[in-house]
Motif scaffolding. Structure first.
Motif, PDB file in Angstrom:
ATOM      1  N   LEU A  27      30.177  50.389  36.979  1.00 13.21           N
ATOM      2  CA  LEU A  27      29.569  49.067  36.782  1.00 13.21           C
ATOM      3  C   LEU A  27      30.300  48.274  35.706  1.00 13.21           C
ATOM      4  N   ASN A  28      30.740  48.930  34.658  1.00 10.09           N
ATOM      5  CA  ASN A  28      31.493  48.236  33.609  1.00 10.09           C
ATOM      6  C   ASN A  28      32.825  47.716  34.136  1.00 10.09           C
ATOM      7  N   ILE A  29      33.508  48.527  34.936  1.00 10.27           N
ATOM      8  CA  ILE A  29      34.776  48.074  35.516  1.00 10.27           C
ATOM      9  C   ILE A  29      34.537  46.890  36.454  1.00 10.27           C
ATOM     10  N   LEU A  30      33.503  46.983  37.288  1.00 11.34           N
ATOM     11  CA  LEU A  30      33.201  45.880  38.204  1.00 11.34           C
ATOM     12  C   LEU A  30      32.801  44.619  37.458  1.00 11.34           C
ATOM     13  N   ALA A  31      32.100  44.771  36.354  1.00 10.96           N
ATOM     14  CA  ALA A  31      31.715  43.594  35.571  1.00 10.96           C
ATOM     15  C   ALA A  31      32.945  42.891  35.008  1.00 10.96           C
ATOM     16  N   TRP A  32      33.918  43.667  34.521  1.00 15.43           N
ATOM     17  CA  TRP A  32      35.146  43.060  34.019  1.00 15.43           C
ATOM     18  C   TRP A  32      35.938  42.394  35.142  1.00 15.43           C
ATOM     19  N   LEU A  33      35.954  43.004  36.318  1.00 13.98           N
ATOM     20  CA  LEU A  33      36.660  42.407  37.452  1.00 13.98           C
ATOM     21  C   LEU A  33      36.000  41.105  37.907  1.00 13.98           C
ATOM     22  N   VAL A  34      34.675  41.082  37.909  1.00 18.57           N
ATOM     23  CA  VAL A  34      33.964  39.853  38.285  1.00 18.57           C
ATOM     24  C   VAL A  34      34.230  38.759  37.265  1.00 18.57           C
ATOM     25  N   THR A  35      34.251  39.119  35.991  1.00 16.76           N
ATOM     26  CA  THR A  35      34.549  38.127  34.957  1.00 16.76           C
ATOM     27  C   THR A  35      35.955  37.571  35.113  1.00 16.76           C
ATOM     28  N   ALA A  36      36.909  38.453  35.350  1.00 17.04           N
ATOM     29  CA  ALA A  36      38.289  38.007  35.535  1.00 17.04           C
ATOM     30  C   ALA A  36      38.430  37.143  36.781  1.00 17.04           C
ATOM     31  N   ALA A  37      37.752  37.518  37.865  1.00 19.63           N
ATOM     32  CA  ALA A  37      37.811  36.721  39.090  1.00 19.63           C
ATOM     33  C   ALA A  37      37.163  35.351  38.899  1.00 19.63           C
ATOM     34  N   GLY A  38      36.073  35.295  38.137  1.00 19.72           N
ATOM     35  CA  GLY A  38      35.422  34.014  37.865  1.00 19.72           C
ATOM     36  C   GLY A  38      36.296  33.090  37.043  1.00 19.72           C
ATOM     37  N   VAL A  39      36.916  33.633  36.015  1.00 17.59           N
ATOM     38  CA  VAL A  39      37.819  32.815  35.188  1.00 17.59           C
ATOM     39  C   VAL A  39      39.014  32.349  36.005  1.00 17.59           C
ATOM     40  N   CYS A  40      39.575  33.251  36.803  1.00 11.56           N
ATOM     41  CA  CYS A  40      40.720  32.885  37.641  1.00 11.56           C
ATOM     42  C   CYS A  40      40.323  31.824  38.664  1.00 11.56           C
ATOM     43  N   GLY A  41      39.153  31.964  39.260  1.00 12.10           N
ATOM     44  CA  GLY A  41      38.682  30.974  40.230  1.00 12.10           C
ATOM     45  C   GLY A  41      38.479  29.607  39.613  1.00 12.10           C
ATOM     46  N   LEU A  42      37.902  29.575  38.421  1.00 12.32           N
ATOM     47  CA  LEU A  42      37.714  28.286  37.744  1.00 12.32           C
ATOM     48  C   LEU A  42      39.047  27.653  37.363  1.00 12.32           C
ATOM     49  N   VAL A  68      32.359  28.613  43.115  1.00  9.73           N
ATOM     50  CA  VAL A  68      32.867  29.559  42.110  1.00  9.73           C
ATOM     51  C   VAL A  68      31.797  29.853  41.064  1.00  9.73           C
ATOM     52  N   MET A  69      31.086  28.834  40.617  1.00  9.20           N
ATOM     53  CA  MET A  69      30.028  29.060  39.628  1.00  9.20           C
ATOM     54  C   MET A  69      28.881  29.883  40.217  1.00  9.20           C
ATOM     55  N   GLY A  70      28.544  29.645  41.476  1.00  8.51           N
ATOM     56  CA  GLY A  70      27.514  30.452  42.136  1.00  8.51           C
ATOM     57  C   GLY A  70      27.921  31.911  42.226  1.00  8.51           C
ATOM     58  N   ALA A  71      29.193  32.154  42.556  1.00  8.11           N
ATOM     59  CA  ALA A  71      29.685  33.526  42.608  1.00  8.11           C
ATOM     60  C   ALA A  71      29.655  34.173  41.219  1.00  8.11           C
ATOM     61  N   CYS A  72      29.961  33.404  40.190  1.00  7.26           N
ATOM     62  CA  CYS A  72      29.895  33.928  38.818  1.00  7.26           C
ATOM     63  C   CYS A  72      28.464  34.299  38.445  1.00  7.26           C
ATOM     64  N   ILE A  73      27.518  33.484  38.835  1.00  7.07           N
ATOM     65  CA  ILE A  73      26.113  33.770  38.521  1.00  7.07           C
ATOM     66  C   ILE A  73      25.649  35.018  39.255  1.00  7.07           C
TER      67      ILE A  73
END
Length: 86
Positions: A27-42, A68-73
């Protein structure tokens, strides 16, 4: 008798620590990947918006920004929900 029954039910109710530690790691790895994907998407949406405005095109990028913001949320709330269920 009741203390023994409480000890048995509390140990049966929780999953083993070996399982939860591995799940928390994933879950920690996935959380970091989601954060990175959100920043990259923005950054991608912002770059496309800047290039379009510079070229004089009036494309609407607000819908892409909202996606992108919806996916981040969704990504940000998925981890705590899974943590609560476990």
């Amino acid at each position: 008798m009741s203390s023994t029954l409480y000890a048995v039910t509390s140990t049966l109710a929780a999953p083993p620590a070996v399982v939860t530690n591995e799940l928390n790691y994933v879950l920690n790895i996935l959380a970091w990947l989601v954060t990175a994907a959100g920043v990259c998407g923005l950054m991608i949406v912002g770059t496309r918006m800047a290039i379009s405005l510079r070229a004089g095109e009036g494309d609407e990028h607000l819908s892409q920004f909202a996606v992108v913001m919806g996916a981040c949320i969704i990504g940000a709330t998925a981890g705590p929900i899974v943590g609560f269920v476990l």
